[in-house]
Design a protein around this motif. Sequence first.
Motif, short mmCIF file in Angstrom:
data_model
loop_
_atom_site.label_atom_id
_atom_site.label_comp_id
_atom_site.label_asym_id
_atom_site.label_seq_id
_atom_site.Cartn_x
_atom_site.Cartn_y
_atom_site.Cartn_z
N VAL A 1 -7.07 63.36 24.59
CA VAL A 1 -7.11 64.64 25.30
C VAL A 1 -8.04 65.61 24.59
CG1 VAL A 1 -5.76 66.65 25.90
CG2 VAL A 1 -4.86 64.41 26.36
N VAL A 2 -7.87 65.70 23.25
CA VAL A 2 -8.58 66.74 22.51
C VAL A 2 -10.07 66.42 22.40
CG1 VAL A 2 -8.76 67.76 20.24
CG2 VAL A 2 -6.56 67.53 21.30
N GLU A 3 -10.41 65.13 22.34
CA GLU A 3 -11.81 64.75 22.19
C GLU A 3 -12.47 64.46 23.53
OE1 GLU A 3 -12.60 61.79 19.31
OE2 GLU A 3 -12.68 63.40 17.84
N GLY A 4 -11.90 65.01 24.59
CA GLY A 4 -12.42 64.68 25.92
C GLY A 4 -13.86 65.07 26.12
N GLY B 1 -21.43 68.45 20.08
CA GLY B 1 -21.00 67.43 19.13
C GLY B 1 -19.90 67.89 18.21
N ASN B 2 -19.68 69.21 18.09
CA ASN B 2 -18.55 69.69 17.29
C ASN B 2 -17.27 69.62 18.09
OD1 ASN B 2 -20.37 70.16 15.33
ND2 ASN B 2 -20.28 72.40 15.45
N ILE B 3 -16.16 69.62 17.36
CA ILE B 3 -14.89 69.56 18.08
C ILE B 3 -14.64 70.87 18.82
CG2 ILE B 3 -13.55 70.26 16.05
CD1 ILE B 3 -12.36 67.76 18.63
N LEU B 4 -15.07 72.00 18.20
CA LEU B 4 -14.92 73.28 18.89
C LEU B 4 -16.22 73.59 19.61
CD1 LEU B 4 -12.96 75.47 16.35
CD2 LEU B 4 -12.19 74.56 18.51
N SER B 5 -16.44 72.87 20.70
CA SER B 5 -17.64 73.15 21.49
C SER B 5 -17.27 72.98 22.94
CB SER B 5 -18.77 72.18 21.11
OG SER B 5 -18.43 70.87 21.50
N ILE C 1 -17.62 83.51 26.52
CA ILE C 1 -17.05 82.28 25.98
C ILE C 1 -18.19 81.49 25.35
CG2 ILE C 1 -15.77 80.20 26.50
CD1 ILE C 1 -14.89 81.78 29.10
N PRO C 2 -18.17 81.31 24.04
CA PRO C 2 -19.28 80.57 23.42
C PRO C 2 -19.20 79.09 23.74
CG PRO C 2 -17.61 81.08 21.80
CD PRO C 2 -17.17 81.74 23.07
N THR C 3 -20.34 78.46 23.99
CA THR C 3 -20.33 77.03 24.26
C THR C 3 -20.33 76.22 22.98
OG1 THR C 3 -22.72 77.07 24.43
CG2 THR C 3 -21.49 77.23 26.47
N GLY C 4 -20.74 76.83 21.88
CA GLY C 4 -20.68 76.10 20.62
C GLY C 4 -21.80 75.10 20.49
N LYS C 5 -21.75 74.35 19.37
CA LYS C 5 -22.80 73.39 19.08
C LYS C 5 -22.37 72.02 19.62
CE LYS C 5 -25.51 72.09 15.00
NZ LYS C 5 -24.97 70.76 14.74
#
Lengths: 348, 152
Positions: free
Chosen positions: A235-238, A313-317, A307-311
């Motif tokens: 779920v988290v790495e979807g 490949g990171n988990i918080l993206s 809402i930032p899209t982030g980098k």
Amino acid sequence: MIEKLTSLFKGFRDWVEGNGPRPENEGMPPEAPPPLPFTLKPPTAHSARFHELTIRERRRLWLESYGGDLFSSLYVGIGILACVLFVFVLLAAVAELPPFGDPGNPANNEVVQRYVERGGRETGAQNIVAGMILDYRAFDTFGESVVLFTAAVCVLMLLSTVADDSSSRTAPCRFVQNSGLTALKPVQNSGLTALKPVQNSGLTALKPVQRDDAILRGVASLSIPIILLLGCAVVVEGHLSPGGGFSGGAILSAGLILCANAYGFDRVHRVFSERTFVRSSSGALLAYAVMKGWSFFSGANHIESGIPTGKVGNILSGGLILPLNICVGLVVAGTLYSFYALFSEGEI
Amino acid sequence: MLGRLILNHYEAAAIILSGIGLATLLFHRNLIKKILGLNIMDSACFLFLAAKGYVARRAAPILLPASEGRWVAHAGAYVNPIPAGLVLTGIVVSVSVTAFALALTLRFYKHYGTLDIDAAFTRTRGTEPEEEASPDPATEKMRERLEQEGLL
């Protein structure tokens, strides 16, 4: 010759319709059709006044007597014809399709190009499919989750108020089940007793296995934590890997179902009851609607929504994709487990 | 035509599967088997969509790393991601419809005591006390007519 052919055809029809010799406890005792409200003489030429009837009346009488057989044979004939036609027309269409796996297929058009080339930058998701279904087409996925939740609610309505007798129809609402199962039992017993003769044949063999099976429990105690962890990871790495809310939720519900089979439904009740199901699913759907509603309301282009899209490949993206995946995973896990619990126990 | 079909064998298999599903849906009177036929047709549809999205010798649509901090964002490197999304929608709807249909079937079985759809419609209900068979007006009219004509 003709008798042989008709008997062959009759055998084939019995085979198609499942009328052949069947095992004893199939649950469908053969029963004679109800007698007609009056006895009807078959219209024969010997009948005294048959020749005085008009054509239309003769036709009506004939249909009364032989219409059922006519209908069933017509039905089988037309059905076979329809199936064969269906398959052949579609096979002829498939023969005209461009070759399998060819990069020049018309399906690989500029839409795909747009999604692949700019999807990563615009949504921040490494998994293009996740970016597609949870960002560009997020309302579609919201509709899917709502469909699943609605199906769960319908099954809950159909199966948990199983009682057909009036005594339990006036029973108190099932949502006041805080005090535990004791208050609930009388309500459901009346419903399940009606079910018992239905289920006895199949489920009596199954019941003792559910209780104390050392092998099942040993395997379950080893594998349930792994299954639940894998579900959470999927779920988290979807947005980074194959998976997402739907598949991860299905894995989570599989872990719950294994737990219910090995340790009994009461054990799962401690962490996942009907109350939890209703709260988590409707809360997740509401959170989804609010988050995505804000994203679309603010222009749906991630410039003004904050809402930032982030980098990539990171988990918080991926902006909203991670929380949306968690919402979807909650809904799917709860729904699939509740399907299982409702079908096997009649309650969540 | 056969050569083209062998070239497109995934799609051809999907069509044949959906034909099997349709036949199951039409010729079985057992409701559970009808639902199974519906599921076979669903799966055939998914197989067809997935086959249409496949491109030979390309990666799954998950961005591949090119160099440090950069990704291969070229449409020629990946298979078509759109059928994956469509199949996902289809699977969810198929699961929902199957669960709903099975729940309805369970209620049907409790009500009529049979899963056979023809038997259920020709059988009086098992759970309710049988009412006095009140002849419907059409039957009564025809009966009078037949008595007049001396056929009964």
